[in-house]
Design a protein around this motif. Structure first.
Motif, PDB file in Angstrom:
ATOM      1  N   ALA A 148       0.833  -1.208   0.000  1.00 12.57           N
ATOM      2  CA  ALA A 148       0.000   0.000   0.000  1.00 12.57           C
ATOM      3  C   ALA A 148       0.872   1.264   0.000  1.00 12.57           C
ATOM      4  CB  ALA A 148      -0.942  -0.005   1.210  1.00 12.57           C
ATOM      5  N   LEU A 149       1.948   1.254   0.792  1.00 17.30           N
ATOM      6  CA  LEU A 149       2.847   2.411   0.817  1.00 17.30           C
ATOM      7  C   LEU A 149       3.568   2.566  -0.523  1.00 17.30           C
ATOM      8  CD1 LEU A 149       4.327   2.122   4.414  1.00 17.30           C
ATOM      9  CD2 LEU A 149       2.806   3.912   3.557  1.00 17.30           C
ATOM     10  N   ASN A 150       3.974   1.459  -1.130  1.00 17.05           N
ATOM     11  CA  ASN A 150       4.615   1.538  -2.443  1.00 17.05           C
ATOM     12  C   ASN A 150       3.657   2.106  -3.482  1.00 17.05           C
ATOM     13  OD1 ASN A 150       7.141   0.547  -1.680  1.00 17.05           O
ATOM     14  ND2 ASN A 150       6.508  -1.583  -1.975  1.00 17.05           N
ATOM     15  N   ASN A 151       2.402   1.736  -3.397  1.00 18.12           N
ATOM     16  CA  ASN A 151       1.394   2.269  -4.310  1.00 18.12           C
ATOM     17  C   ASN A 151       1.210   3.768  -4.082  1.00 18.12           C
ATOM     18  OD1 ASN A 151      -0.652   2.178  -6.282  1.00 18.12           O
ATOM     19  ND2 ASN A 151      -2.213   1.993  -4.695  1.00 18.12           N
ATOM     20  N   LEU A 152       1.213   4.185  -2.823  1.00 16.28           N
ATOM     21  CA  LEU A 152       1.062   5.609  -2.486  1.00 16.28           C
ATOM     22  C   LEU A 152       2.262   6.419  -2.976  1.00 16.28           C
ATOM     23  CD1 LEU A 152      -0.350   7.940  -0.893  1.00 16.28           C
ATOM     24  CD2 LEU A 152       0.981   7.194   1.092  1.00 16.28           C
ATOM     25  N   LYS A 154       4.552   5.565  -5.277  1.00 13.84           N
ATOM     26  CA  LYS A 154       4.834   5.348  -6.700  1.00 13.84           C
ATOM     27  C   LYS A 154       6.336   5.356  -7.006  1.00 13.84           C
ATOM     28  CE  LYS A 154       0.447   7.145  -8.462  1.00 13.84           C
ATOM     29  NZ  LYS A 154      -0.379   6.899  -7.397  1.00 13.84           N
ATOM     30  N   GLY A 155       7.114   4.675  -6.181  1.00 12.55           N
ATOM     31  CA  GLY A 155       8.540   4.532  -6.424  1.00 12.55           C
ATOM     32  C   GLY A 155       9.394   5.700  -5.972  1.00 12.55           C
ATOM     33  N   PHE A 180      -1.249  17.037   1.652  1.00 12.14           N
ATOM     34  CA  PHE A 180      -1.828  16.059   0.731  1.00 12.14           C
ATOM     35  C   PHE A 180      -1.619  16.471  -0.723  1.00 12.14           C
ATOM     36  CE2 PHE A 180      -4.100  15.395   4.700  1.00 12.14           C
ATOM     37  CZ  PHE A 180      -4.015  14.020   4.817  1.00 12.14           C
ATOM     38  N   ASP A 181      -1.494  17.763  -0.964  1.00 14.02           N
ATOM     39  CA  ASP A 181      -1.285  18.275  -2.315  1.00 14.02           C
ATOM     40  C   ASP A 181       0.011  17.741  -2.888  1.00 14.02           C
ATOM     41  OD1 ASP A 181      -2.028  20.019  -4.506  1.00 14.02           O
ATOM     42  OD2 ASP A 181      -0.310  21.274  -3.892  1.00 14.02           O
ATOM     43  N   TYR A 182       1.011  17.508  -2.042  1.00 12.80           N
ATOM     44  CA  TYR A 182       2.296  16.959  -2.499  1.00 12.80           C
ATOM     45  C   TYR A 182       2.087  15.611  -3.197  1.00 12.80           C
ATOM     46  CZ  TYR A 182       6.684  14.369  -2.210  1.00 12.80           C
ATOM     47  OH  TYR A 182       7.778  13.594  -2.516  1.00 12.80           O
ATOM     48  N   PHE A 183       1.262  14.762  -2.607  1.00 11.46           N
ATOM     49  CA  PHE A 183       1.039  13.433  -3.173  1.00 11.46           C
ATOM     50  C   PHE A 183       0.167  13.479  -4.428  1.00 11.46           C
ATOM     51  CE2 PHE A 183       2.155  12.498   1.233  1.00 11.46           C
ATOM     52  CZ  PHE A 183       3.148  11.558   1.037  1.00 11.46           C
ATOM     53  N   VAL A 184      -0.709  14.454  -4.488  1.00 12.48           N
ATOM     54  CA  VAL A 184      -1.609  14.570  -5.646  1.00 12.48           C
ATOM     55  C   VAL A 184      -0.852  15.105  -6.855  1.00 12.48           C
ATOM     56  CG1 VAL A 184      -3.630  15.796  -6.554  1.00 12.48           C
ATOM     57  CG2 VAL A 184      -3.653  14.896  -4.214  1.00 12.48           C
ATOM     58  N   ASN A 185       0.026  16.088  -6.666  1.00 12.55           N
ATOM     59  CA  ASN A 185       0.647  16.787  -7.780  1.00 12.55           C
ATOM     60  C   ASN A 185       2.086  16.325  -8.087  1.00 12.55           C
ATOM     61  OD1 ASN A 185      -1.547  18.504  -8.367  1.00 12.55           O
ATOM     62  ND2 ASN A 185      -1.066  19.645  -6.500  1.00 12.55           N
TER      63      ASN A 185
END
Length: 187
Positions: A148-152, A154-155, A180-185
């Motif tokens: 799940a963390l790897n999916n979040l 993305k490498g 959260f914007d960091y992970f989205v963008n």
């Protein structure tokens, strides 16, 4: 029984195989030399005795000697047996020089009059498995969290990834101060 391979130290296996192969080569050379120079028959049984129970080769040696000198006059038989003590001590010193440990002996195979390394057994001994059902369940849960963390991420795991969570009453919860914007963008 279910088992999960969790580690395989192949470098250790190669090192163990190489070290034991050197010892096997020495065993093969020394036993053949000792047997030839002392007129001991090089049989699979005698070879095995020399590897695992070197002290017992003394009785094999004396049996061979007694057979050879049985037709000699009594005085010569006594002299030959007395002289044999030096040969026996020398032979035992060489046979005890192998430095085969208990562990080494577990990983060698005797094939006739040859000592060989059981490479498969050594490779297997350098692997670690989980076999307990509860340990396997814990492993699977941790693997699920890692996936799940790897999916979040993305490498691209951020250095401060642990700050995504905070502890609250013995549980991990989402850090609500997270960007959260960091992970989205991300790219």
């Amino acid at each position: 029984m279910e088992k999960i391979l969790i580690s395989n130290d192949s470098n250790k296996a190669v090192r163990m195989i190489n070290e034991l192969q050197e010892k096997c080569n020495k065993v093969n050379r020394v036993i053949q030399s000792v047997f030839n120079s002392n007129d001991i028959p090089l049989t699979a049984e005698n070879f095995q005795t020399a590897v695992f129970y070197p002290q017992k080769i003394e009785s094999v040696y004396y049996a061979t000697l007694n057979e050879k000198i049985k037709s000699f006059p009594q005085v010569l038989q006594v002299t030959a047996r007395q002289e044999a003590e030096y040969a026996v001590n020398s032979m035992l010193k060489k046979l005890n020089s192998f430095e085969l440990t208990y562990t080494d002996k577990q990983y060698i195979i005797l094939s006739g009059t040859t000592c060989k390394v059981n490479e498969a057994a050594i490779k297997e001994s350098c692997k670690r498995y989980l076999t307990d059902a509860k340990e396997i369940e814990v492993y699977n849960n941790i693997q699920e969290a890692a996936n799940a963390l790897n999916n979040l991420f993305k490498g691209e795991i951020p250095l401060n990834w642990i700050n995504i969570f905070r502890a609250d009453n013995g549980k991990l919860i989402v850090n609500d101060g997270l960007n959260f914007d960091y992970f989205v963008n991300r790219k």
